[in-house]
Enzyme design. Structure first.
Site, PDB file in Angstrom:
ATOM      1  N   SER A   1      -6.064  10.735  17.688  1.00 23.80           N
ATOM      2  CA  SER A   1      -4.696  10.967  17.156  1.00 23.80           C
ATOM      3  C   SER A   1      -4.096  11.863  18.396  1.00 23.80           C
ATOM      4  CB  SER A   1      -4.700  12.050  15.952  1.00 23.80           C
ATOM      5  OG  SER A   1      -5.597  13.187  16.136  1.00 23.80           O
TER       6      SER A   1
ATOM      7  N   GLY B   1      -4.271  -2.302  18.246  1.00 30.54           N
ATOM      8  CA  GLY B   1      -4.453  -2.251  16.911  1.00 30.54           C
ATOM      9  C   GLY B   1      -3.411  -1.305  15.993  1.00 30.54           C
TER      10      GLY B   1
ATOM     11  N   LYS C   1       0.948  -1.169   0.028  1.00 37.72           N
ATOM     12  CA  LYS C   1       0.034  -0.066  -0.247  1.00 37.72           C
ATOM     13  C   LYS C   1       0.813   1.237  -0.079  1.00 37.72           C
ATOM     14  CE  LYS C   1      -2.490   1.567   3.495  1.00 37.72           C
ATOM     15  NZ  LYS C   1      -3.476   1.785   4.537  1.00 37.72           N
TER      16      LYS C   1
ATOM     17  N   ASN D   1     -15.364  12.783  23.245  1.00 36.69           N
ATOM     18  CA  ASN D   1     -14.259  13.215  22.117  1.00 36.69           C
ATOM     19  C   ASN D   1     -13.778  14.381  22.776  1.00 36.69           C
ATOM     20  OD1 ASN D   1     -12.806  12.845  19.893  1.00 36.69           O
ATOM     21  ND2 ASN D   1     -13.950  14.681  18.925  1.00 36.69           N
TER      22      ASN D   1
ATOM     23  N   ARG E   1     -10.693  -1.712   6.625  1.00 39.49           N
ATOM     24  CA  ARG E   1      -9.310  -3.025   7.292  1.00 39.49           C
ATOM     25  C   ARG E   1      -9.381  -2.542   8.852  1.00 39.49           C
ATOM     26  NH1 ARG E   1      -4.883  -0.200   9.065  1.00 39.49           N
ATOM     27  NH2 ARG E   1      -3.284  -0.199   7.468  1.00 39.49           N
TER      28      ARG E   1
ATOM     29  N   LYS F   1       2.429   8.479  20.066  1.00 39.56           N
ATOM     30  CA  LYS F   1       0.946   8.606  20.147  1.00 39.56           C
ATOM     31  C   LYS F   1       0.671   7.869  21.524  1.00 39.56           C
ATOM     32  CE  LYS F   1      -0.896   9.628  15.470  1.00 39.56           C
ATOM     33  NZ  LYS F   1      -1.493   8.856  14.638  1.00 39.56           N
TER      34      LYS F   1
ATOM     35  N   THR G   1      -3.238   4.538  18.072  1.00 39.17           N
ATOM     36  CA  THR G   1      -1.926   4.837  18.180  1.00 39.17           C
ATOM     37  C   THR G   1      -1.008   3.885  17.205  1.00 39.17           C
ATOM     38  OG1 THR G   1      -2.197   5.386  20.355  1.00 39.17           O
ATOM     39  CG2 THR G   1      -0.254   4.423  20.002  1.00 39.17           C
ATOM     40  N   ASP G   2      -0.404   4.744  16.154  1.00 39.55           N
ATOM     41  CA  ASP G   2       0.171   3.799  15.164  1.00 39.55           C
ATOM     42  C   ASP G   2       1.495   4.300  14.842  1.00 39.55           C
ATOM     43  OD1 ASP G   2      -0.962   6.191  13.955  1.00 39.55           O
ATOM     44  OD2 ASP G   2      -1.795   5.378  12.436  1.00 39.55           O
TER      45      ASP G   2
HETATM   46  P1  NAD Z   1      -9.308  12.411  12.535  1.00 38.43           P
HETATM   47  O1  NAD Z   1      -8.253  13.599  12.397  1.00 38.43           O
HETATM   48  O2  NAD Z   1     -10.712  12.267  11.547  1.00 38.43           O
HETATM   49  O3  NAD Z   1      -9.812  12.354  13.821  1.00 38.43           O
HETATM   50  C1  NAD Z   1      -8.752  12.408  14.926  1.00 38.43           C
HETATM   51  C2  NAD Z   1      -9.593  12.245  16.216  1.00 38.43           C
HETATM   52  O4  NAD Z   1      -8.609  12.551  17.432  1.00 38.43           O
HETATM   53  C3  NAD Z   1     -10.835  13.115  16.586  1.00 38.43           C
HETATM   54  O5  NAD Z   1     -11.639  12.243  17.438  1.00 38.43           O
HETATM   55  C4  NAD Z   1     -10.165  14.100  17.576  1.00 38.43           C
HETATM   56  O6  NAD Z   1     -11.018  15.217  18.355  1.00 38.43           O
HETATM   57  C5  NAD Z   1      -9.211  13.157  18.420  1.00 38.43           C
HETATM   58  N1  NAD Z   1      -8.088  14.120  18.864  1.00 38.43           N
HETATM   59  C6  NAD Z   1      -7.363  15.016  18.176  1.00 38.43           C
HETATM   60  N2  NAD Z   1      -6.490  15.692  18.794  1.00 38.43           N
HETATM   61  C7  NAD Z   1      -6.624  15.153  20.108  1.00 38.43           C
HETATM   62  C8  NAD Z   1      -5.839  15.141  21.466  1.00 38.43           C
HETATM   63  N3  NAD Z   1      -4.949  16.235  21.505  1.00 38.43           N
HETATM   64  N4  NAD Z   1      -6.428  14.282  22.499  1.00 38.43           N
HETATM   65  C9  NAD Z   1      -7.407  13.612  22.217  1.00 38.43           C
HETATM   66  N5  NAD Z   1      -8.114  13.380  20.915  1.00 38.43           N
HETATM   67  C10 NAD Z   1      -7.560  14.121  20.082  1.00 38.43           C
HETATM   68  O7  NAD Z   1      -8.418  10.841  12.326  1.00 38.43           O
HETATM   69  P2  NAD Z   1      -9.193   9.533  11.867  1.00 38.43           P
HETATM   70  O8  NAD Z   1      -9.015   9.306  10.471  1.00 38.43           O
HETATM   71  O9  NAD Z   1     -10.514   9.435  12.527  1.00 38.43           O
HETATM   72  O10 NAD Z   1      -7.912   8.678  12.770  1.00 38.43           O
HETATM   73  C11 NAD Z   1      -7.905   8.758  14.080  1.00 38.43           C
HETATM   74  C12 NAD Z   1      -6.504   7.895  14.458  1.00 38.43           C
HETATM   75  O11 NAD Z   1      -6.401   6.694  14.021  1.00 38.43           O
HETATM   76  C13 NAD Z   1      -5.280   8.672  13.822  1.00 38.43           C
HETATM   77  O12 NAD Z   1      -4.393   8.742  14.908  1.00 38.43           O
HETATM   78  C14 NAD Z   1      -4.836   7.695  12.873  1.00 38.43           C
HETATM   79  O13 NAD Z   1      -3.479   7.847  12.500  1.00 38.43           O
HETATM   80  C15 NAD Z   1      -5.250   6.311  13.338  1.00 38.43           C
HETATM   81  N6  NAD Z   1      -5.301   5.262  12.580  1.00 38.43           N
HETATM   82  C16 NAD Z   1      -4.819   4.127  12.652  1.00 38.43           C
HETATM   83  C17 NAD Z   1      -4.967   2.867  12.062  1.00 38.43           C
HETATM   84  C18 NAD Z   1      -4.836   1.558  12.532  1.00 38.43           C
HETATM   85  O14 NAD Z   1      -4.436   0.577  11.666  1.00 38.43           O
HETATM   86  N7  NAD Z   1      -4.408   1.301  13.754  1.00 38.43           N
HETATM   87  C19 NAD Z   1      -5.559   3.244  10.519  1.00 38.43           C
HETATM   88  C20 NAD Z   1      -5.943   4.191  10.184  1.00 38.43           C
HETATM   89  C21 NAD Z   1      -6.019   5.349  11.173  1.00 38.43           C
END
Ligand code: NAD
Length: 321
Positions: free
Chosen positions: A199, A292, A67, A159, A110, A226, A221-222
């Site tokens: 995030s 995850g 990817k 949130n 996924r 984080k 957390t990735d």
């Molecule tokens: P997004 O930007 O749409 O949403 C971010 C979220 O984090 C919101 O709920 C926001 O309010 C919150 N947030 C922002 N700053 C914050 C802080 N300081 N403290 C607490 N919460 C806070 O992002 P998304 O697309 O929904 O992705 C969320 C997270 O998931 C990202 O960190 C992304 O990297 C991660 N992610 C992980 C995987 C995986 O496979 N594990 C896959 C995709 C995304």
């Protein structure tokens, strides 16, 4: 070579199909039949973009590829999604390019499938209340996939940006479930399953919030640094993950390991539970936590499923390549 554009993915891949593909992938990883190659992620010094590759090979499913994707913060202003992903699949017998598949929706599906797999295998059977921490793009996918795993009667959510909670409320309504925005102590006291998908770089959910018997799926957390939950929770929980090496370096477990609260040997593979090689949850009082971290093999598996369905339905675009 087959091309499946982003616009076709929604009608091709259901949450159930993504679940099956991801569950099979985690099982193959735990058996040693599938492995991820080292991840590449670079700030490219242009458009503030982060760009990289996640790749691997699943010998059981014969998924080989990568990817390619990243984050372009200026895309919003152009009417585009900031996260951009494309999956490339190759024939494992010949190395020839097999498919190019739009990867944006697949990434959400996924990721949601991974926490859903953890809920199916680790949450208490009688779980009734789903707690959501996070209300961003991924949260709706997470809630939909989770709701299919248990007979949830209610969703509660918190949130960091409260104005975003409407997304959780709308998604719960779509699922026919009542929703309530709550404080974190109430969330921990009431939820049987908690998904964190933020995030955040500092713990939101604290050890004192979490009661015995809870299943947590920590999905945000990735990256190094984080953090979504207090490290002490991992010391109290039985910790499972998609890939141990990622969990202890860039997943939620990085902090508990760094603090000396757990070590790598304490982190179990979810695939072992899927394969029947680990009992998973053993009591109703146990706290289970799925870290995850997200692996390239998940992307390859759902992309391969999309290609297969597109070919079956006769809607795949074939090009000589
Ligand atoms: P997004 O930007 O749409 O949403 C971010 C979220 O984090 C919101 O709920 C926001 O309010 C919150 N947030 C922002 N700053 C914050 C802080 N300081 N403290 C607490 N919460 C806070 O992002 P998304 O697309 O929904 O992705 C969320 C997270 O998931 C990202 O960190 C992304 O990297 C991660 N992610 C992980 C995987 C995986 O496979 N594990 C896959 C995709 C995304």
């Amino acid at each position: 070579m087959t091309i499946v554009p982003e616009s076709a993915i929604a009608e091709l891949i259901s949450a159930e199909a993504a679940f099956d593909a991801v569950e099979a992938t985690f099982g193959a990883m735990a058996r040693g039949d599938a492995y991820n190659f080292p991840v590449i992620r670079e700030a490219i010094g242009h458009a503030d973009a982060l760009y990289g590759f996640k790749s691997g090979f699943d010998r059981a499913g014969l998924h080989l590829g990568l990817k390619s994707g990243g984050y372009w913060p200026g895309n919003d202003a152009k009417g585009l999604t900031n996260h951009q992903s494309t999956v490339f699949l190759f024939d494992a017998d010949t190395g020839r390019a097999r498919a190019v598949v739009g990867g944006n929706l697949l990434t959400a599906l996924r990721t949601a499938a991974a926490s859903a797999v953890s809920i199916r295998h680790l949450a208490r059977r009688d779980a009734k209340v789903l707690g959501m921490i996070g209300a961003g793009h991924q949260s709706a996918f997470q809630m939909r996939a989770a709701a299919a795993q248990r007979d949830f009667e209610k969703v509660i959510g918190w949130n960091f940006h409260p104005e975003m909670l409407s997304r959780l409320e709308e998604t719960a309504a779509e699922l026919g479930l009542p929703f309530e925005g709550v404080e974190l102590d109430q969330l921990g006291a009431e939820a049987d399953v908690i998904i964190t998908i933020t995030s955040s770089f500092a713990p939101t959910l604290l050890d004192a919030h979490v009661r015995p018997g809870t299943h947590l799926a920590c999905m945000g957390t990735d990256t190094v640094g984080k953090q979504e939950v207090e490290a002490a929770i991992l010391a109290r929980a039985t910790v499972f993950t998609d890939e141990v090496a990622q969990s202890v370096t860039l997943g939620e477990a990085q902090h508990a390991v760094k603090a000396g609260l757990i070590d790598e040997a304490d982190v179990q593979k979810i695939g072992d539970v899927i394969n029947g090689d680990h009992p998973g949850r053993t009591t109703d009082e146990e706290i289970t936590l799925f870290d995850g971290t997200g692996v390239g093999l998940q992307d390859l598996a759902v992309a391969a499923a999309a290609v297969e369905i597109a070919i079956e339905r006769g809607i795949a675009t074939e090009v000589a390549f």
